[in-house]
Scaffold this motif. Structure first.
Motif, PDB file in Angstrom:
ATOM      1  N   GLN A  68      -5.792 -34.537  27.260  1.00 51.59           N
ATOM      2  CA  GLN A  68      -6.995 -33.898  26.719  1.00 51.59           C
ATOM      3  C   GLN A  68      -6.993 -32.401  26.997  1.00 51.59           C
ATOM      4  O   GLN A  68      -7.390 -31.588  26.148  1.00 51.59           O
ATOM      5  N   LEU A  69      -6.516 -32.017  28.208  1.00 57.07           N
ATOM      6  CA  LEU A  69      -6.452 -30.605  28.550  1.00 57.07           C
ATOM      7  C   LEU A  69      -5.482 -29.869  27.642  1.00 57.07           C
ATOM      8  O   LEU A  69      -5.716 -28.717  27.240  1.00 57.07           O
ATOM      9  N   THR A  70      -4.372 -30.537  27.310  1.00 57.36           N
ATOM     10  CA  THR A  70      -3.387 -29.918  26.391  1.00 57.36           C
ATOM     11  C   THR A  70      -4.028 -29.644  25.035  1.00 57.36           C
ATOM     12  O   THR A  70      -3.878 -28.559  24.451  1.00 57.36           O
ATOM     13  N   LEU A  71      -4.788 -30.645  24.526  1.00 58.65           N
ATOM     14  CA  LEU A  71      -5.458 -30.475  23.235  1.00 58.65           C
ATOM     15  C   LEU A  71      -6.536 -29.392  23.312  1.00 58.65           C
ATOM     16  O   LEU A  71      -6.692 -28.565  22.396  1.00 58.65           O
ATOM     17  N   GLU A  72      -7.287 -29.371  24.437  1.00 62.30           N
ATOM     18  CA  GLU A  72      -8.340 -28.378  24.594  1.00 62.30           C
ATOM     19  C   GLU A  72      -7.771 -26.964  24.641  1.00 62.30           C
ATOM     20  O   GLU A  72      -8.377 -26.024  24.112  1.00 62.30           O
ATOM     21  N   LYS A  73      -6.609 -26.808  25.256  1.00 61.01           N
ATOM     22  CA  LYS A  73      -5.982 -25.486  25.324  1.00 61.01           C
ATOM     23  C   LYS A  73      -5.663 -24.964  23.925  1.00 61.01           C
ATOM     24  O   LYS A  73      -5.895 -23.792  23.604  1.00 61.01           O
ATOM     25  N   GLN A  74      -5.168 -25.881  23.076  1.00 64.16           N
ATOM     26  CA  GLN A  74      -4.869 -25.483  21.701  1.00 64.16           C
ATOM     27  C   GLN A  74      -6.147 -25.053  20.971  1.00 64.16           C
ATOM     28  O   GLN A  74      -6.172 -24.054  20.236  1.00 64.16           O
ATOM     29  N   GLN A  75      -7.250 -25.814  21.191  1.00 62.43           N
ATOM     30  CA  GLN A  75      -8.512 -25.469  20.546  1.00 62.43           C
ATOM     31  C   GLN A  75      -9.051 -24.130  21.028  1.00 62.43           C
ATOM     32  O   GLN A  75      -9.599 -23.332  20.247  1.00 62.43           O
ATOM     33  N   CYS A  76      -8.914 -23.852  22.297  1.00 64.40           N
ATOM     34  CA  CYS A  76      -9.383 -22.575  22.853  1.00 64.40           C
ATOM     35  C   CYS A  76      -8.620 -21.400  22.234  1.00 64.40           C
ATOM     36  O   CYS A  76      -9.211 -20.339  21.954  1.00 64.40           O
ATOM     37  N   GLU A  77      -7.317 -21.579  22.048  1.00 63.69           N
ATOM     38  CA  GLU A  77      -6.535 -20.499  21.459  1.00 63.69           C
ATOM     39  C   GLU A  77      -7.007 -20.228  20.027  1.00 63.69           C
ATOM     40  O   GLU A  77      -7.070 -19.068  19.589  1.00 63.69           O
ATOM     41  N   VAL A  78      -7.348 -21.303  19.278  1.00 60.10           N
ATOM     42  CA  VAL A  78      -7.867 -21.115  17.920  1.00 60.10           C
ATOM     43  C   VAL A  78      -9.213 -20.383  17.950  1.00 60.10           C
ATOM     44  O   VAL A  78      -9.468 -19.465  17.151  1.00 60.10           O
ATOM     45  N   LYS A  79     -10.094 -20.773  18.862  1.00 60.77           N
ATOM     46  CA  LYS A  79     -11.417 -20.133  18.967  1.00 60.77           C
ATOM     47  C   LYS A  79     -11.298 -18.664  19.345  1.00 60.77           C
ATOM     48  O   LYS A  79     -12.052 -17.813  18.867  1.00 60.77           O
ATOM     49  N   LEU A  80     -10.314 -18.336  20.211  1.00 61.30           N
ATOM     50  CA  LEU A  80     -10.125 -16.945  20.615  1.00 61.30           C
ATOM     51  C   LEU A  80      -9.766 -16.082  19.403  1.00 61.30           C
ATOM     52  O   LEU A  80     -10.268 -14.964  19.232  1.00 61.30           O
ATOM     53  N   ALA A  81      -8.929 -16.622  18.549  1.00 60.12           N
ATOM     54  CA  ALA A  81      -8.574 -15.876  17.343  1.00 60.12           C
ATOM     55  C   ALA A  81      -9.788 -15.681  16.431  1.00 60.12           C
ATOM     56  O   ALA A  81      -9.997 -14.594  15.852  1.00 60.12           O
ATOM     57  N   ASP A  82     -10.641 -16.723  16.336  1.00 60.30           N
ATOM     58  CA  ASP A  82     -11.835 -16.640  15.494  1.00 60.30           C
ATOM     59  C   ASP A  82     -12.831 -15.616  16.054  1.00 60.30           C
ATOM     60  O   ASP A  82     -13.415 -14.831  15.296  1.00 60.30           O
ATOM     61  N   LEU A  83     -13.022 -15.611  17.370  1.00 60.72           N
ATOM     62  CA  LEU A  83     -13.932 -14.658  17.998  1.00 60.72           C
ATOM     63  C   LEU A  83     -13.449 -13.217  17.808  1.00 60.72           C
ATOM     64  O   LEU A  83     -14.258 -12.296  17.599  1.00 60.72           O
TER      65      LEU A  83
END
Length: 1004
Positions: free
Chosen positions: A333-348
């Motif tokens: 789950q942490l691996t998947l969450e890390k990927q999601q955070c990287e996507v959100k950082l680009a959006d922000l």
């Protein structure tokens, strides 16, 4: 406070109504129906369900259905304190069986119903809250002060009971005693008792030896009582001795057995001891074999458990291993969450770029985060933005208002100028007013001329009539006077010559009177001269008034008056317009003042905008138009920056957590598994299988340990039971105070003999207990050795006592006979008895009179207290209602200074007693008092007010006023019953329920 409203009425069977449901009753509910439609039946049902059905002995109608349907019904009532309550009453005991069900499920009977109604009874409810024609009919039938007392009673109890009670008490008092009466009961008995007292004294004087005989009679009677007592004592002793002869053998045997029991002593021996020790011996022996068998089975289980040994270290680390294995899904789950955070950082980052483009400010992230955007700053920005917008709107409104007020001011000025042009100049008006004033003088001269002409006509007519009448009368009187004068002259001469001086005096006086009369005619001629002089003066006045009227012929007075009227109109218009002009100028100046205030407020707000824009690093040109939007963009930028920082921190935390999970799983795989690898799923599977195997070993050991524990428990239980039986046996020996079983059995035989003696003693006592002799008497009789001799002694005492008693009884009879003879055949005793009886009856009658007198006194004090304490508040409300009903024609209600009447004050301060008012006004007073009573003294009881055609005698206006008054009673539900169609337009159609003879329905 009891506040209730009837919502529904269910009629099972009551009178002619059957299976009827009336629901959705309003606060002002009207029941309309013709005669026999069921109005009185519904009213009686409400009274019956709340307070009980009338009994068979009651004079009220019971409304028992003739068609055999169920007798009764139910009411659904809303109570402010208890909520919805269902009250059902059906046929049952005297007043019917009632069931009360509350909203919370609580049920009850009469006691709960009384609690709901605040212990209100039926009579008081009908007196206060129920109107009908009965009270008004009573008013029509009363006369004099009865009407005032009736109204006072109505104001205290709601009915005429107080007035009736007062009259009844007075009648009861006068029927028993009057100060100078003869027929009342107490007066008659006083007179009769006085006469009896005299007769009794006369009868007592004839019997001088009576007292001595009575004294001898009392002495003989006392001696008879003493001998009778002695004789009774002797006979009682004889009865006791005869009874003792029957039971003395049993008493002696009882004493012997008691001695034997005492000689055997008190040996401590258990109850049923021999039987108990034999039973214990039978239970102890089987336990030995059972204990040996259990010991062998315990040794076998211990050997089996030694062959099974689990890996304790693995089990000890089980929780840590399982916790580490549970981290595998978290790792993924942490691996998947890390990927999601990287996507959100680009959006922000993209959003931050967009906001920078909109603001177009050279600001870095660190600078933006330092900008103050707290709640206070946000509130200031919003207030400044709103105020700027509001100032713009206010400015537009003021500009429109300025144009309106300016146009209105100019319009009024034009009207003022026009009114001034229509007015007559001052000198012209003065001339016209003078001419109009002269016209008034003309009418005055015309009036005076007419009066003078009327007087002239009157004087001319009167003068002619007086002349004719005076001539005729004068001629007739002169002739009579001359004839009488000649006779008197002859009489005077005759008296003078005959020396009869009386005739001479009469003649002389008569002659003088004739002369005076003739001279009076000359006076009348003088009066005619005066009249002629007055007539000449009037003719001159007439001529003068005619000359004055000639001067006013050519003036056109009506046209001048109309001109003055128009000028007065324009003067008034000018004054009104000037007042409006002043008011409009004030409004115009106010608008200008508001413009100045607006400019000051706009300057202050501009300063605030500049200050806030500097703090927020926003250029002034942006703050002027988009201040709030710029603040919101900065606020969004700060939020995005914080979210970006949080995401970066979260990515760093995820990397740290993944490294920790990898390290823990690798260490457990090296410690407990032979093969190493990086496949976390395989490592988890192998470790879980290893843990399950070790748990299987633990379960087997636990099962065998459970059996071992059971065997040990059974062994301990058997040993305890065996020890308990041995202890019980030892206790039996200790209770018997012996050490061996043989001695225990020997002691048991002695105890058995003692028990037999005790049983015999109980039998003897059962036989002796039925004797009337007491224990102390038995002890006394045991000392007597020769019972027969003692009986003979008592028999010898009985005979002389009986003889003496017979002798005294004969003397008493002789004394009674002599007293009877002396009383003259019983006349004295009869008089004495009759005197005491009459005295007792007088005392009873006096008690009855005092009870009624006390009741009257209590009633008077209660009425006086009521008048001074409670009645003023009720009268204030009644005066308010009466003033409303009579349209302020009658305004005050006063108490009589004494008694229980009322005085009604009219608007011109004239006072009227109740019987002096008209019938309709008296009914209005009655209605005001009844409604005020419910609204003040009984305000805690907010019961429905039931009205049955009580206002049919009122005219249209009075009916309208009383129905308007009823609508103001907000605290009470109104149930209005009527059969008159002309009353229906006064009510809302949705509040009218139409009753028909065959059913009940609502027509809206």
């Amino acid at each position: 406070m009891i506040d209730l409203k009837i919502q529904e009425i269910h009629i099972y069977g009551f009178g002619q109504l059957s299976n009827v449901v009336i629901n959705d009753l309003s606060d002002f509910q009207v029941f309309y129906g013709e005669n026999e439609a069921g109005k009185s039946t519904i009213m009686a049902l409400i009274h019956g369900i709340l307070f009980g059905f009338p009994t068979k002995q009651s004079s009220e109608l019971r409304y028992v259905p003739k068609n055999g349907s169920n007798y009764g019904g139910k009411l659904i009532i809303y109570f402010e304190e208890f909520g919805i309550a269902t009250i059902e009453r059906i046929r049952g005991k005297a007043a019917g069986d009632v069931t009360v069900t509350l909203e919370d499920g609580t049920t009850g009977d009469e006691e709960l119903l009384k609690q709901l109604l605040g212990n209100m009874d039926k009579g008081l409810f009908q007196a206060i809250f129920s109107f009908n024609l009965h009270g008004l009919q009573n008013i029509h039938q009363m006369k004099g002060d009865e009407l005032g007392k009736f109204l006072f009673s109505t104001g205290t109890l709601g009915t005429e009971r107080l007035a009736k009670t007062e009259v009844e008490l007075q009648k009861e008092l006068e029927a028993r005693f009057k100060q100078s009466g003869k027929k009342p009961v107490v007066n008659e008995k006083l007179k009769a008792l006085h006469e009896l007292s005299g007769d009794l004294k006369k009868a007592a004087a004839k019997n001088q030896g009576y007292e001595a005989l009575v004294s001898d009679k009392e002495r003989i009677h006392k001696e008879i009582e003493d001998i009778s007592h002695k004789l009774q004592v002797v006979k009682s002793e004889v009865e006791k001795l005869n009874e003792w002869q029957k039971i003395h053998s049993l008493v002696k045997e009882e004493k012997w057995i008691q001695a034997e029991i005492k000689s055997l002593g008190e040996y401590p021996f258990p109850v049923r001891g021999i039987e108990r020790i034999e039973k214990l011996n039978q239970l102890i022996y089987p336990y030995n074999a059972q204990i040996s068998s259990l010991l062998e089975r315990i040794d076998q289980l211990k050997k089996e458990m030694a062959s099974i040994q689990p890996e304790n270290q693995l089990l000890a680390d089980e929780s840590q291993i399982l916790a580490a294995l549970d981290q595998i899904p978290i790792y993924e789950q942490l691996t998947l969450e890390k990927q999601q955070c990287e996507v959100k950082l680009a959006d922000l980052q993209e959003k931050m770029s967009i906001i920078n483009e909109k603001l177009h400010l050279p600001l870095r992230e660190e600078e933006v985060l330092t900008i103050n955007t707290n709640i206070y700053m946000k509130n200031q920005v919003e207030q400044a933005a709103r105020k700027q917008q509001k100032l713009l709107e206010v400015k537009q409104d003021l500009e429109e208002k300025f144009l309106e007020e300016k146009n209105a001011l100019e319009d009024i000025e034009r009207k003022v100028n026009f009114a001034e042009t229509q007015m007559i100049p001052a000198h012209e008006r003065e001339r016209i007013e003078k001419l109009v004033s002269d016209d008034s003088e003309k009418r005055k001269v015309e009036y005076e001329l007419k009066a003078v002409q009327d007087k002239i006509e009157y004087f001319k007519h009167s003068s002619e009539q007086d002349k004719k009448t005076f001539a005729a009368i004068t001629k007739q009187k002169q002739n009579q006077s001359l004839a009488i004068g000649a006779l008197l002259l002859v009489l005077s001469l005759y008296g003078f010559y005959s020396k009869q001086w009386i005739l001479l005096v009469i003649g002389v006086l008569g002659t003088l009177l004739i002369v005076f009369f003739l001279s009076n005619n000359n006076n009348n001629r003088k009066n005619d001269a005066k009249i002629n002089q007055a007539l000449s003066q009037l003719l001159e006045d007439e001529k003068r008034f005619i000359q004055q009227l000639e001067r006013y012929k050519n003036s056109n007075i009506p046209a001048l008056q109309e001109k003055l009227k128009k000028d007065n109109y324009w003067k008034e218009q000018q004054q009104l317009l000037k007042i409006k002009l002043e008011q409009q100028q004030t409004q115009y100046e106010k608008v200008i003042g508001k413009f100045e205030e607006l400019e000051i407020e706009a300057a202050e707000n501009q300063d605030m905008l500049v200050k806030l824009s500097n703090e927020l690093h926003i250029p002034e040109y942006i703050a002027q138009s988009f201040f709030l939007e710029a603040f919101q963009l900065i606020e969004q930028y700060k939020l995005i920056c914080r979210e970006k920082r949080n995401l970066l921190a979260r990515v760093e935390f995820i990397n740290h957590e993944k490294a920790a999970i990898t390290e823990r799983l690798t260490s457990y795989a090296k410690l407990y598994l032979a093969n190493e690898g990086n496949d976390f799923s395989k490592i988890g599977y192998l470790l879980r299988n290893k843990i399950r195997e070790e748990h299987g070993k633990v379960i087997k050991i636990q099962e065998k340990q459970g059996k071992l524990d059971d065997f040990n428990a059974d062994l301990n239980q058997m040993k305890l039971e065996q020890a308990h039986l041995i202890s019980e046996k030892k206790k039996l020996l200790e209770e018997a105070n012996v050490e061996e079983e043989a001695a225990f059995y020997e002691l048991g035989k002695e105890v058995e003999s003692k028990l037999k003696f005790i049983e015999r003693l109980e039998d003897i006592r059962k036989q002796v207990q039925y004797s009337f002799l007491k224990n102390d008497e038995m002890e006394r009789l045991l000392q007597i050795h020769n019972i027969e001799e003692r009986l003979n002694q008592f028999h010898n005492q009985i005979e002389p006592l009986s003889s003496r008693l017979l002798e005294l009884q004969e003397k008493l009879a002789a004394a009674n006979y002599q007293i009877q003879v002396l009383e003259e055949g019983g006349s004295y005793s009869e008089l004495l008895h009759y005197y005491k009886q009459q005295k007792f009856e007088l005392e009873e009658a006096a008690k009855e009179w005092s009870v009624f007198c006390l009741a009257q006194n209590i009633l008077s004090k209660t009425v006086e207290k009521y008048k001074n304490v409670h009645l003023p508040r009720m009268l204030a409300k009644a005066e308010e209602y009466l003033s409303f009903l009579t349209e302020e024609q009658y305004q005050r209600i006063h108490l009589q200074q004494s008694g229980t009447g009322f005085l009604i004050e009219r608007r011109d301060h004239t006072l009227f007693e109740a019987n002096e008012l008209s019938q309709a006004t008296t009914e209005q007073v009655y209605v005001s008092i009844r409604l005020a009573l419910a609204a003040t003294l009984y305000e805690k009881y907010r019961f429905p007010i039931i009205i049955d055609d009580s206002f049919v005698n009122f005219d249209g206006n009075r009916t309208k006023k009383v129905l308007e008054l009823l609508t103001t009673l907000q605290n009470n539900q109104i149930l209005f019953f009527t059969c008159h169609t002309h009353l229906l337009p006064y009510f809302h159609p949705e509040n009218v329920m139409y009753l028909h003879k065959d059913n009940v329905e609502v027509i809206s």
